[in-house]
Enzyme design. Structure first.
Site, PDB file in Angstrom:
ATOM      1  N   SER A   1      87.747 130.102  58.467  1.00 30.14           N
ATOM      2  CA  SER A   1      86.312 130.089  58.818  1.00 30.14           C
ATOM      3  C   SER A   1      86.057 130.927  60.066  1.00 30.14           C
ATOM      4  CB  SER A   1      85.854 128.656  59.111  1.00 30.14           C
ATOM      5  OG  SER A   1      85.855 127.909  57.944  1.00 30.14           O
TER       6      SER A   1
ATOM      7  N   ARG B   1      83.984 134.666  60.695  1.00 29.52           N
ATOM      8  CA  ARG B   1      82.899 134.725  61.685  1.00 29.52           C
ATOM      9  C   ARG B   1      83.208 135.739  62.790  1.00 29.52           C
ATOM     10  NH1 ARG B   1      82.712 130.051  59.060  1.00 29.52           N
ATOM     11  NH2 ARG B   1      80.833 128.735  59.043  1.00 29.52           N
TER      12      ARG B   1
ATOM     13  N   ARG C   1      79.128 129.535  41.433  1.00 32.02           N
ATOM     14  CA  ARG C   1      78.785 128.612  42.521  1.00 32.02           C
ATOM     15  C   ARG C   1      77.316 128.740  42.946  1.00 32.02           C
ATOM     16  NH1 ARG C   1      83.518 128.871  46.841  1.00 32.02           N
ATOM     17  NH2 ARG C   1      82.362 127.081  47.665  1.00 32.02           N
TER      18      ARG C   1
ATOM     19  N   SER D   1      76.104 121.778  55.122  1.00 30.59           N
ATOM     20  CA  SER D   1      76.894 122.952  54.754  1.00 30.59           C
ATOM     21  C   SER D   1      76.937 123.940  55.914  1.00 30.59           C
ATOM     22  CB  SER D   1      76.284 123.635  53.525  1.00 30.59           C
ATOM     23  OG  SER D   1      76.797 124.948  53.412  1.00 30.59           O
TER      24      SER D   1
ATOM     25  N   GLN E   1      78.218 126.814  55.761  1.00 33.16           N
ATOM     26  CA  GLN E   1      77.928 128.162  55.260  1.00 33.16           C
ATOM     27  C   GLN E   1      76.427 128.424  55.286  1.00 33.16           C
ATOM     28  OE1 GLN E   1      79.882 128.198  51.448  1.00 33.16           O
ATOM     29  NE2 GLN E   1      81.913 128.440  52.352  1.00 33.16           N
TER      30      GLN E   1
ATOM     31  N   ASP F   1      87.497 120.160  52.939  1.00 35.34           N
ATOM     32  CA  ASP F   1      88.532 120.985  52.291  1.00 35.34           C
ATOM     33  C   ASP F   1      89.866 120.240  52.169  1.00 35.34           C
ATOM     34  OD1 ASP F   1      86.701 122.997  52.010  1.00 35.34           O
ATOM     35  OD2 ASP F   1      87.351 124.110  53.776  1.00 35.34           O
TER      36      ASP F   1
ATOM     37  N   LYS G   1      82.984 123.593  44.630  1.00 36.45           N
ATOM     38  CA  LYS G   1      83.882 124.431  45.437  1.00 36.45           C
ATOM     39  C   LYS G   1      84.528 125.479  44.521  1.00 36.45           C
ATOM     40  CE  LYS G   1      83.177 122.587  49.432  1.00 36.45           C
ATOM     41  NZ  LYS G   1      82.519 123.377  50.468  1.00 36.45           N
TER      42      LYS G   1
ATOM     43  N   ARG H   1      93.438 125.510  47.068  1.00 37.21           N
ATOM     44  CA  ARG H   1      93.724 124.185  47.646  1.00 37.21           C
ATOM     45  C   ARG H   1      94.287 123.216  46.591  1.00 37.21           C
ATOM     46  NH1 ARG H   1      92.271 125.327  52.713  1.00 37.21           N
ATOM     47  NH2 ARG H   1      90.302 126.375  53.008  1.00 37.21           N
TER      48      ARG H   1
HETATM   49  C1  S3P Z   1      83.196 126.842  55.272  1.00 39.77           C
HETATM   50  C2  S3P Z   1      82.433 125.737  55.086  1.00 39.77           C
HETATM   51  C3  S3P Z   1      82.696 124.714  54.067  1.00 39.77           C
HETATM   52  C4  S3P Z   1      84.120 124.802  53.541  1.00 39.77           C
HETATM   53  C5  S3P Z   1      84.531 126.201  53.248  1.00 39.77           C
HETATM   54  C6  S3P Z   1      84.419 127.076  54.486  1.00 39.77           C
HETATM   55  C7  S3P Z   1      82.791 127.821  56.300  1.00 39.77           C
HETATM   56  O1  S3P Z   1      81.807 124.902  52.992  1.00 39.77           O
HETATM   57  O2  S3P Z   1      84.267 124.008  52.394  1.00 39.77           O
HETATM   58  O3  S3P Z   1      85.875 126.234  52.795  1.00 39.77           O
HETATM   59  O4  S3P Z   1      83.592 128.696  56.672  1.00 39.77           O
HETATM   60  O5  S3P Z   1      81.654 127.723  56.773  1.00 39.77           O
HETATM   61  P1  S3P Z   1      80.289 124.327  53.047  1.00 39.77           P
HETATM   62  O6  S3P Z   1      79.782 124.648  54.372  1.00 39.77           O
HETATM   63  O7  S3P Z   1      79.533 125.014  51.975  1.00 39.77           O
HETATM   64  O8  S3P Z   1      80.438 122.867  52.773  1.00 39.77           O
END
Ligand code: S3P
Length: 433
Positions: free
Chosen positions: A23, A27, A123, A168, A170, A316, A343, A389
């Site tokens: 993550s 970023r 998705r 979320s 993301q 996760d 996922k 995973r």
């Molecule tokens: C992530 C956020 C999570 C996670 C994903 C990575 C991220 O998803 O499951 O593997 O990097 O922001 P969600 O934010 O959609 O739950």
């Protein structure tokens, strides 16, 4: 297709270092591309997902060089992106497509199309597309904008207040990025706290952000200066090694340099309640992220419950927690985990079917699933649905099982390319077929 064969293993022993956080790697690249000047990223995760982000940013004109395992990004500023000449490919990466949807929507005059692999194209994207449309974004996609490919015509966005129906990171991050590119103020309110790496990066880079409970507020900016990143090890990768240490009799493993951001380590609180011997040593901070070394020892575990606000903090880790539950005494319950169905695969189905196929006992219940333990596991060939995973979770189960366990291994490079070597280094019986 690559496969791993795993057999019952004696105690796992030794010290290992976990690769960089996925993550944060995404970023660090995205923000360094938006900033001005050079940024050096150390301990970047060279995995398929992060490489998808790197390729998409290069297609938008960012210069990204790899020199001896370090990344050098030359950011052109938020107004310095160019129109990509071809379709952007996010591969398997939900983080790439969702964060890019926020970014691309706010780049006036730039037209782009972003897509991904079979899994990503199934998705849901509405969760990010709809709030962006409310800011004036122009986005089209299959199934009413819910599925990639997404076509985006960048616009000058207008700040807006958003209340999310799912926690979320993301979606939150996509909207905060869009907020930086928009006129006026943007706020995002989550139903419960998801991983906060984007917020920490905002703070580290001096970007505008005010938190009030579960609400974050930002506003449009002209630009910002880049800073270097040193990325912590990924707790979500460490989770598989933690599980191996807890479950394989006689094991003792030291895991160095692991990110221990409180919004990521829900698994540790659940496991400690269940009787796990896990200690955090030597805590320090890098770029606003807490890091530590972990020691894990074989433990006799009680069953546990996962539900409510902790779910986003271990989202996760649910598949590997389910494997741990096969060895914990009693009925372990996983509720409020509906997000797992969307996922990289339907992880509830994959985990329940796989556990039952290995002779364990798991069942689907309302809003989740339950696992009964302790049960003896028998090796088998497990359907991973090309989900990294799921593959790694059942590889760990294979270390305890009688006979041979076989999983597809190509997907593992999505997040933990040296997973097999790491298990082997600790003494695990794992062979690349
Ligand atoms: C992530 C956020 C999570 C996670 C994903 C990575 C991220 O998803 O499951 O593997 O990097 O922001 P969600 O934010 O959609 O739950």
């Amino acid at each position: 297709m690559g496969k791993l064969m795993i057999k019952k293993s004696r105690s796992l022993m030794g010290e290992i270092k976990i690769p960089g956080d996925k993550s944060i790697s995404h970023r660090a690249l995205i923000f360094s591309s938006m900033g001005e000047g050079e940024s050096i990223i150390k301990n970047f995760l060279f995995s398929q997902d992060c490489i998808s982000t790197m390729n998409c940013l290069r297609a938008l004109g960012t210069s990204i060089e790899i020199c001896e395992n370090v990344i050098k990004v030359k950011g052109n500023g938020i107004n310095g992106f160019r129109e990509p000449e071809n379709v952007l490919d996010a591969g398997n990466s939900g983080t790439t497509i969702r964060l890019f949807t926020g970014l691309l929507s706010g780049l006036p005059g730039i037209f782009s199309v972003i897509t991904g692999d079979d899994s990503l194209r199934r998705r849901p994207m509405k969760r990010v597309v709809e709030p962006l449309l409310g800011m004036g974004a122009k986005i089209w996609g299959r199934n009413g904008g819910n599925n990639p490919p997404l076509a985006i015509k960048g616009e000058k966005l207008k700040g807006r207040d958003h209340t999310l129906s799912v926690a979320s990171a993301q979606v939150k991050s996509a909207l905060l990025i869009a907020g930086l590119l928009a006129d006026g103020e943007t706020s995002v309110t989550e139903p419960s706290l998801s991983r906060d790496h984007t917020e920490r990066i905002f703070q580290y880079l001096g970007l505008p952000l005010i938190r009030n409970g579960l609400t974050l507020k930002t506003h449009g900016i002209e630009g910002f200066k880049n800073k270097d990143f040193n990325i912590p090890g990924d707790f979500s990768s460490a989770a598989f090694i933690i599980a191996a240490g807890l479950l394989v009799e006689g094991s003792k493993i030291v895991i160095k340099n692991v990110g221990i951001n409180p919004t990521r380590i829900g698994m540790l609180s659940v496991l400690k309640e269940a009787g796990a011997k896990i200690q955090i040593l030597n805590q320090w901070e890098e770029g606003g992220e807490p890091i530590g070394d972990l020691i894990v020892e074989f433990s006799i575990l009680e069953s546990f419950e996962v539900r409510g606000e902790i779910v986003p903090k271990l989202i996760d880790e649910v598949p590997i927690l389910a494997i741990i539950a096969t060895q914990a005494k009693g009925k372990s319950v996983f509720k409020d985990v509906g997000e797992l169905k969307v996922k990289e695969s339907d992880r509830i189905k994959a985990v329940v079917d796989g556990i039952n196929k290995m002779g364990g006992k798991a069942e689907i219940i309302d809003e989740g699933f339950a696992v009964y333990g302790p049960t003896k596991l028998n090796g088998n060939e497990i359907e991973t649905y090309n989900d990294h995973r799921i593959a790694m979770s059942f590889a760990i189960a294979g270390l305890l099982a009688d006979g041979e366990t076989i999983v597809e291994s190509n997907s593992i490079s999505i997040s933990f390319p040296n997973f097999g070597e790491t298990i082997k280094k600790l003494g695990g019986n794992i062979i690349e077929l």
